[in-house]
Design a protein around this motif. Structure first.
Motif, PDB file in Angstrom:
ATOM      1  N   VAL A 153       2.315  -7.226  10.928  1.00  0.00           N
ATOM      2  CA  VAL A 153       2.093  -7.296   9.483  1.00  0.00           C
ATOM      3  C   VAL A 153       1.582  -5.961   8.945  1.00  0.00           C
ATOM      4  O   VAL A 153       1.996  -5.500   7.880  1.00  0.00           O
ATOM      5  CB  VAL A 153       1.117  -8.442   9.144  1.00  0.00           C
ATOM      6  N   GLU A 154       0.674  -5.317   9.671  1.00  0.00           N
ATOM      7  CA  GLU A 154       0.156  -4.021   9.232  1.00  0.00           C
ATOM      8  C   GLU A 154       1.273  -2.986   9.123  1.00  0.00           C
ATOM      9  O   GLU A 154       1.338  -2.208   8.166  1.00  0.00           O
ATOM     10  CB  GLU A 154      -0.923  -3.539  10.194  1.00  0.00           C
ATOM     11  N   CYS A 196       3.558  -3.738   6.148  1.00  0.00           N
ATOM     12  CA  CYS A 196       2.956  -3.318   4.880  1.00  0.00           C
ATOM     13  C   CYS A 196       3.301  -1.862   4.585  1.00  0.00           C
ATOM     14  O   CYS A 196       3.592  -1.481   3.444  1.00  0.00           O
ATOM     15  CB  CYS A 196       1.439  -3.503   4.928  1.00  0.00           C
ATOM     16  N   GLU A 197       3.279  -1.014   5.616  1.00  0.00           N
ATOM     17  CA  GLU A 197       3.668   0.388   5.450  1.00  0.00           C
ATOM     18  C   GLU A 197       5.145   0.490   5.087  1.00  0.00           C
ATOM     19  O   GLU A 197       5.526   1.272   4.203  1.00  0.00           O
ATOM     20  CB  GLU A 197       3.391   1.170   6.729  1.00  0.00           C
ATOM     21  N   ARG A 255       6.911  -1.720   3.530  1.00  0.00           N
ATOM     22  CA  ARG A 255       7.063  -2.162   2.143  1.00  0.00           C
ATOM     23  C   ARG A 255       6.797  -1.017   1.167  1.00  0.00           C
ATOM     24  O   ARG A 255       7.496  -0.847   0.162  1.00  0.00           O
ATOM     25  CB  ARG A 255       6.089  -3.312   1.878  1.00  0.00           C
ATOM     26  N   ASP A 256       5.789  -0.208   1.454  1.00  0.00           N
ATOM     27  CA  ASP A 256       5.428   0.890   0.551  1.00  0.00           C
ATOM     28  C   ASP A 256       6.404   2.059   0.633  1.00  0.00           C
ATOM     29  O   ASP A 256       6.731   2.676  -0.393  1.00  0.00           O
ATOM     30  CB  ASP A 256       4.012   1.373   0.870  1.00  0.00           C
ATOM     31  N   ASP A 305       1.094 -10.528   1.595  1.00  0.00           N
ATOM     32  CA  ASP A 305       0.676  -9.153   1.334  1.00  0.00           C
ATOM     33  C   ASP A 305       1.759  -8.154   1.716  1.00  0.00           C
ATOM     34  O   ASP A 305       1.956  -7.148   1.043  1.00  0.00           O
ATOM     35  CB  ASP A 305      -0.612  -8.841   2.109  1.00  0.00           C
ATOM     36  N   ALA A 306       2.452  -8.426   2.810  1.00  0.00           N
ATOM     37  CA  ALA A 306       3.471  -7.499   3.297  1.00  0.00           C
ATOM     38  C   ALA A 306       4.828  -7.713   2.639  1.00  0.00           C
ATOM     39  O   ALA A 306       5.754  -6.959   2.899  1.00  0.00           O
ATOM     40  CB  ALA A 306       3.608  -7.622   4.823  1.00  0.00           C
TER      41      ALA A 306
END
Length: 493
Positions: free
Chosen positions: A64-65, A68-69, A71-72, A97-98
């Motif tokens: 997930v972490e 998230c990167e 996604r950005d 969140d992701a």
């Protein structure tokens, strides 16, 4: 020039998992693999990646972490996380969140993985196409953009034909292709097939693949429902029309205005309700119970029947005018016994759904269990299969569910390379000598008992009232073989 395949990035710190995923996907996609987040980020810098499958538990940054990167930095890339059932409830917030498209639970089935990958690649293409069309139609009507967005929403929510599980070579594929074609034509559709074959799922998919997809969808099952209750549910009622109805009741025909209504088991409608529904199907108007004036509603009717309505019309049990009004287009859904190639995928999916609903994690069904399930004719179709998965889950003590958990009447279905074996009643009332029929039943009982007792011959002999020697003689006589015998020792005591 050869068509370029979509590129998928697989991220997992376990080499055997990467290998298994590559084998399932490499015929349809260009595959990149990475053992961790840093290696994956470097590959993203160098390649045009449409879809990522990422394991949640990895050394360093979690799945997930890392997503998230992604996604950005690469927001168009469709992100999919792979996790275990025990993490599902804790993962929901992190997944939101992701911006993750979907999560897969272990163990996944290769057909399931391939279906998710294809849907994700289609979503990537659709998103890019949406962006292109948005630029081209900047000064056109906003309603066009809203329809495109509605289609994207449907694909994300998984309400279309991808929810109808089937194997790549399933007999159901031809039915689904027909349903896809009929979906965009605003005409009534009659779906026929035995109870529990999934007719409502196909009706729902047709709605969400039609031009009415952003409008309401409702279902009504007519099986064993009181006539007065059905009338109120379907047409509505004015206050005071019946005892207990103290307010105006809005019927489904009004609620589904500009949308779709699926009416299942339509052959169970009484002659009075058949007449009322026929009037709506031909004129678009109906009268709520107790009302003096008719109302109009623009509803697409999709109906389902467990019986042959042509025969019902001939026998006088169903109105011919209603049949022709609702049956402009007809679809026939095959029973489960005619699509046993789909059974492994269906059984595993239903088992995982039950495990998630009841909070009891499992890893799947053993090959031996699936072999037994494929020898049964499943008269209750998907409903019966779902009930069997719940039953096996309840009694399971190991993460892999074996054949000893299967119901006795299913275990007694003898192996038949030409298809499911006949029911015991069919053997008892069929043709053949008494000796042959008795031996057929005896072989089934022996096979079921040995399987249920995990091939413990001492316990099986005691339960059947046989000696060990007598049991061995019958096993040899009928050629009953223990599944996977060469792979594990036989338990004798």
């Amino acid at each position: 020039m050869a068509e370029t395949l979509p590129t998928i990035l697989l991220v997992d710190d376990e080499a055997h998992s990467l290998s298994a995923m590559r084998m399932a996907l490499e015929d349809d996609f260009d595959i990149l693999t990475a053992s961790g987040a840093e290696e994956a980020a470097a590959l993203m810098e160098e390649h045009f990646v449409q879809v990522i499958f990422c394991d949640q538990r990895m050394p360093g940054r979690s799945g997930v972490e890392f997503l998230c990167e992604v996604r950005d930095r690469w927001p168009d890339t469709v992100r999919i996380i792979i996790t275990g059932y025990t993490e599902t409830s804790d993962m929901i917030a992190a997944i939101n969140d992701a911006g993750i498209y979907q999560f897969l639970t272990k163990p996944w089935h290769p057909d399931q993985l391939l279906m998710v990958a294809k849907n994700a690649a289609d979503l990537f293409t659709l998103s890019r196409e949406h962006d292109r069309m948005s630029l081209e139609m900047r000064y056109l009507s906003r309603s066009v953009e809203s329809k495109i967005e509605a289609q994207r929403k449907v694909l994300r929510e998984g309400l279309g034909f991808e929810k109808v599980l089937r194997a790549p070579n399933s007999p159901l594929n031809a039915v689904i292709e027909q349903a896809r074609q009929f979906a965009s034509f605003d005409v009534p559709v009659l779906i026929s097939g035995e109870a529990g074959t999934g007719k409502s799922a196909i009706a729902r998919a047709m709605h969400y693949s039609s031009l009415r997809s952003d409008k309401p969808y409702f279902e009504l099952n007519c099986t064993s429902t009181d006539d007065d209750l059905l009338e109120i549910e379907l047409f509505g009622a004015k206050r005071g029309a019946l005892q207990g109805v103290q307010t105006n009741k809005v019927g489904l025909l009004q609620k589904a205005d500009r949308g779709t209504l699926y009416v299942g088991a339509i052959s169970d409608l009484s002659p009075r309700l058949q007449l009322a529904l026929m009037r709506f199907a031909t004129t678009g108007s109906f009268r709520p119970l107790g009302a003096h004036e008719a109302q109009r509603s623009d509803v697409r009717l999709i109906t389902g029947s467990n019986v042959d309505l042509r025969e019902a019309v001939t026998a006088g049990r169903f109105r011919a005018d209603l049949y022709y009004a609702i049956g402009q287009i007809t679809l026939g859904v095959p029973p489960l016994r005619e699509r046993l190639g789909d059974l492994p995928l269906l059984a595993q999916s239903l088992l995982f759904d039950a495990a998630s609903a009841h909070g009891k994690p499992v890893q799947g069904l053993s090959d031996d269990a699936l072999e037994f399930l494929e020898t049964y004719d499943w008269p209750g179709n998907l409903r019966e299969l779902g009930n069997e998965m719940v039953r096996m889950l309840i009694f399971s003590q190991d993460p892999i569910l074996g054949p000893e958990l299967i119901s006795r009447h299913i275990l007694q279905a003898s192996p038949n390379p030409d298809g499911p074996a006949p029911a015991v009643d069919a053997v008892l009332t069929g043709s053949g000598s008494l000796k042959d029929r008795v031996e057929h039943i005896e072989m089934r009982i022996l096979r079921e008992t040995l399987t249920r007792l995990k091939w413990n011959k001492s316990r099986a002999a005691a339960e059947l009232g046989l000696s060990r020697v007598g049991l061995r003689a019958k096993i040899d006589r009928y050629g009953i073989a223990e599944p996977g015998r060469s792979a594990r020792p036989v338990e004798e005591d």
